[in-house]
Design a protein around this motif. Sequence first.
Motif, PDB file in Angstrom:
ATOM      1  N   SER A   1       2.327 -31.301  12.845  1.00 37.47           N
ATOM      2  CA  SER A   1       0.918 -31.559  12.657  1.00 37.47           C
ATOM      3  C   SER A   1       0.324 -30.571  11.647  1.00 37.47           C
ATOM      4  O   SER A   1      -0.592 -30.942  10.903  1.00 37.47           O
ATOM      5  CB  SER A   1       0.178 -31.487  13.987  1.00 37.47           C
TER       6      SER A   1
ATOM      7  N   TYR B   1      -1.577 -31.621   8.316  1.00 38.36           N
ATOM      8  CA  TYR B   1      -2.876 -31.059   7.948  1.00 38.36           C
ATOM      9  C   TYR B   1      -2.813 -30.390   6.586  1.00 38.36           C
ATOM     10  O   TYR B   1      -3.765 -30.500   5.777  1.00 38.36           O
ATOM     11  CB  TYR B   1      -3.362 -30.061   9.015  1.00 38.36           C
ATOM     12  N   ALA B   2      -1.750 -29.709   6.293  1.00 36.28           N
ATOM     13  CA  ALA B   2      -1.579 -29.038   4.999  1.00 36.28           C
ATOM     14  C   ALA B   2      -1.514 -30.078   3.893  1.00 36.28           C
ATOM     15  O   ALA B   2      -2.122 -29.929   2.824  1.00 36.28           O
ATOM     16  CB  ALA B   2      -0.329 -28.176   4.998  1.00 36.28           C
TER      17      ALA B   2
ATOM     18  N   ILE C   1      -2.657 -33.186   3.984  1.00 33.85           N
ATOM     19  CA  ILE C   1      -3.977 -33.814   3.876  1.00 33.85           C
ATOM     20  C   ILE C   1      -4.926 -32.867   3.152  1.00 33.85           C
ATOM     21  O   ILE C   1      -5.725 -33.293   2.297  1.00 33.85           O
ATOM     22  CB  ILE C   1      -4.518 -34.212   5.268  1.00 33.85           C
ATOM     23  N   SER C   2      -4.845 -31.592   3.453  1.00 32.94           N
ATOM     24  CA  SER C   2      -5.693 -30.592   2.794  1.00 32.94           C
ATOM     25  C   SER C   2      -5.409 -30.561   1.289  1.00 32.94           C
ATOM     26  O   SER C   2      -6.335 -30.507   0.456  1.00 32.94           O
ATOM     27  CB  SER C   2      -5.464 -29.207   3.393  1.00 32.94           C
ATOM     28  N   ILE C   3      -4.136 -30.587   0.918  1.00 33.18           N
ATOM     29  CA  ILE C   3      -3.750 -30.573  -0.499  1.00 33.18           C
ATOM     30  C   ILE C   3      -4.277 -31.839  -1.192  1.00 33.18           C
ATOM     31  O   ILE C   3      -4.833 -31.784  -2.286  1.00 33.18           O
ATOM     32  CB  ILE C   3      -2.222 -30.444  -0.653  1.00 33.18           C
TER      33      ILE C   3
ATOM     34  N   LEU D   1      -6.823 -33.661  -0.232  1.00 30.99           N
ATOM     35  CA  LEU D   1      -8.276 -33.544  -0.321  1.00 30.99           C
ATOM     36  C   LEU D   1      -8.689 -32.601  -1.451  1.00 30.99           C
ATOM     37  O   LEU D   1      -9.634 -32.881  -2.197  1.00 30.99           O
ATOM     38  CB  LEU D   1      -8.861 -33.067   1.003  1.00 30.99           C
ATOM     39  N   ILE D   2      -7.978 -31.499  -1.577  1.00 30.70           N
ATOM     40  CA  ILE D   2      -8.269 -30.547  -2.662  1.00 30.70           C
ATOM     41  C   ILE D   2      -8.048 -31.223  -4.017  1.00 30.70           C
ATOM     42  O   ILE D   2      -8.868 -31.094  -4.927  1.00 30.70           O
ATOM     43  CB  ILE D   2      -7.421 -29.263  -2.508  1.00 30.70           C
ATOM     44  N   GLU D   3      -6.955 -31.959  -4.136  1.00 31.75           N
ATOM     45  CA  GLU D   3      -6.683 -32.661  -5.394  1.00 31.75           C
ATOM     46  C   GLU D   3      -7.769 -33.701  -5.672  1.00 31.75           C
ATOM     47  O   GLU D   3      -8.223 -33.859  -6.808  1.00 31.75           O
ATOM     48  CB  GLU D   3      -5.308 -33.322  -5.346  1.00 31.75           C
TER      49      GLU D   3
END
Length: 157
Positions: free
Chosen positions: A2, A6-7, A9-11, A13-15
Amino acid sequence: MSILIYALISIILIELIVILYLYISNWRKSVKIDSIKSNIENLANEKAKVIAMESIEKARKEAVQQSKAVITGKVYEQFAPYLPNFKHNPKEARFIGSPIDYIVFDGIENNDVKAIYFVEIKSGKSNLTNREESIKKAVEKKAVYFETIYIDDKNNS
């Protein structure tokens, strides 16, 4: 796992945020460029109007000056026989205006014409026109003639 999701998804989202930022940044630059283009077009149009108005004003002034020169020339043409540098008897000068200004019949006052002069009056820096020049050449070549034409009234009815 998980944390990995999350990492990831975070990457993503950041992109996405970076892409959105770049898109907005480029859009702003595009808007600025369009605004600059519009300002340049407006300035160019205003400058063109100023240049056009200056050109019109210059043309008007030149037209007025040309008109004054023509009018002055016409006045000189009419008064030329009475000016000091007109070397013929004014009573012997006949104004015809076109294609030359005067024909002078030297001696006609005494009913004894000695010479006939074709006289063109010029003022300022004006030169002979092509037509006037051709008349001058014809006179210089002595291609000048006298002709009598009789009109028979019986044939004209």
